[in-house]
Design a protein around this motif. Sequence first.
Motif, PDB file in Angstrom:
ATOM      1  N   THR A   1      15.153  34.198  27.343  1.00 39.78           N
ATOM      2  CA  THR A   1      13.876  34.073  28.052  1.00 39.78           C
ATOM      3  C   THR A   1      13.755  32.713  28.714  1.00 39.78           C
ATOM      4  N   GLY A   2      13.997  31.668  27.924  1.00 40.08           N
ATOM      5  CA  GLY A   2      14.002  30.325  28.473  1.00 40.08           C
ATOM      6  C   GLY A   2      12.677  29.867  29.034  1.00 40.08           C
ATOM      7  N   TYR A   3      11.646  29.760  28.174  1.00 38.96           N
ATOM      8  CA  TYR A   3      10.347  29.296  28.647  1.00 38.96           C
ATOM      9  C   TYR A   3      10.390  27.841  29.113  1.00 38.96           C
ATOM     10  N   GLY A   4      11.226  27.036  28.492  1.00 40.21           N
ATOM     11  CA  GLY A   4      11.354  25.646  28.892  1.00 40.21           C
ATOM     12  C   GLY A   4      10.378  24.707  28.223  1.00 40.21           C
ATOM     13  N   ASP A   5       9.505  25.234  27.336  1.00 37.35           N
ATOM     14  CA  ASP A   5       8.552  24.357  26.669  1.00 37.35           C
ATOM     15  C   ASP A   5       9.197  23.597  25.520  1.00 37.35           C
ATOM     16  N   VAL A   6      10.224  24.181  24.896  1.00 32.13           N
ATOM     17  CA  VAL A   6      10.952  23.533  23.814  1.00 32.13           C
ATOM     18  C   VAL A   6      12.436  23.615  24.142  1.00 32.13           C
ATOM     19  N   VAL A   7      13.026  22.467  24.446  1.00 34.54           N
ATOM     20  CA  VAL A   7      14.430  22.439  24.837  1.00 34.54           C
ATOM     21  C   VAL A   7      15.145  21.319  24.084  1.00 34.54           C
ATOM     22  N   PRO A   8      16.415  21.506  23.776  1.00 32.82           N
ATOM     23  CA  PRO A   8      17.175  20.438  23.117  1.00 32.82           C
ATOM     24  C   PRO A   8      17.506  19.319  24.098  1.00 32.82           C
ATOM     25  N   VAL A   9      17.592  18.098  23.586  1.00 30.20           N
ATOM     26  CA  VAL A   9      17.894  16.946  24.434  1.00 30.20           C
ATOM     27  C   VAL A   9      19.234  16.312  24.083  1.00 30.20           C
ATOM     28  N   THR A  10      19.786  16.630  22.922  1.00 29.34           N
ATOM     29  CA  THR A  10      21.084  16.067  22.539  1.00 29.34           C
ATOM     30  C   THR A  10      22.212  16.919  23.107  1.00 29.34           C
ATOM     31  N   ALA A  11      23.394  16.328  23.188  1.00 29.50           N
ATOM     32  CA  ALA A  11      24.548  17.056  23.730  1.00 29.50           C
ATOM     33  C   ALA A  11      24.907  18.250  22.846  1.00 29.50           C
ATOM     34  N   ARG A  12      24.900  18.047  21.539  1.00 28.28           N
ATOM     35  CA  ARG A  12      25.234  19.147  20.638  1.00 28.28           C
ATOM     36  C   ARG A  12      24.170  20.230  20.676  1.00 28.28           C
ATOM     37  N   GLY A  13      22.909  19.825  20.788  1.00 28.71           N
ATOM     38  CA  GLY A  13      21.844  20.808  20.874  1.00 28.71           C
ATOM     39  C   GLY A  13      21.960  21.666  22.120  1.00 28.71           C
ATOM     40  N   ARG A  14      22.307  21.063  23.230  1.00 32.08           N
ATOM     41  CA  ARG A  14      22.473  21.838  24.468  1.00 32.08           C
ATOM     42  C   ARG A  14      23.700  22.739  24.391  1.00 32.08           C
ATOM     43  N   PHE A  15      24.741  22.263  23.719  1.00 28.94           N
ATOM     44  CA  PHE A  15      25.923  23.105  23.524  1.00 28.94           C
ATOM     45  C   PHE A  15      25.570  24.327  22.683  1.00 28.94           C
ATOM     46  N   LEU A  16      24.780  24.111  21.630  1.00 28.60           N
ATOM     47  CA  LEU A  16      24.332  25.225  20.800  1.00 28.60           C
ATOM     48  C   LEU A  16      23.481  26.201  21.614  1.00 28.60           C
ATOM     49  N   ALA A  17      22.615  25.668  22.466  1.00 29.40           N
ATOM     50  CA  ALA A  17      21.763  26.523  23.292  1.00 29.40           C
ATOM     51  C   ALA A  17      22.605  27.378  24.235  1.00 29.40           C
ATOM     52  N   SER A  18      23.614  26.785  24.839  1.00 28.55           N
ATOM     53  CA  SER A  18      24.472  27.536  25.760  1.00 28.55           C
ATOM     54  C   SER A  18      25.190  28.670  25.030  1.00 28.55           C
TER      55      SER A  18
END
Length: 213
Positions: A165-182
């Motif tokens: 869905t990706g609302y964008g209200d809560v997003v990771p800011v760390t590199a590992r967090g973004r990797f997990l999100a992807s």
Amino acid sequence: MDREERLRTWERRVDPYLLAASLLFLTAYAVRVLMPGLSPGWLELWAAVTVVSWAVFVAEYLARLAFSPDRRHFVRTRWLDLVVTVLPLLRPLRLVELHDRMRRNRSRPRLALEARVMAYTGLASLLLGFAAALAVLHDERHAPGSHIRTLGDAAWWAVSALTTTGYGDVVPVTARGRFLASGLMCVGVGLVGAVVGSFSSWLVRRFRQEGEG
């Protein structure tokens, strides 16, 4: 008994123990993430449980590799087993494979194929989302500028990522967090697609049966 039969026998015998080890690993990881204020002794205990559970996964994979009649073919075709051995938090994905193995061992399954796929895929999605929420909370909780500070924030992010869905209200800011999100979004496409496809197949079959009736 040939190697192929030994491999099937081994997998059939260790599946319940692997499931227990997976739940124990997830529990130990959850305790360490959600209760960082525990005494050093308890934290070391749960860390040891995590390591021992992981060692069980590695030993079981090596045993199946040894029993396999063609080891290269095993590694190439059972790549998911290797992935979840290296990254134990992805072990909920093995529920789908475990379900398929159990289905082959039953001559007359109780539920319709579509219902079984939806049930196992839904359970895998739930456990995978919880594991991903724990992992991103561990990395994001103290990161500057992060909006993921509690388990509720992490769970909301995991649901948004799994459903793409990706609302964008809560997003990771760390590199590992973004990797997990992807990774979670990619996996979510497949899991959600499996549930929707199975439900659509069930609807088509029901409409066809009603039309023929």
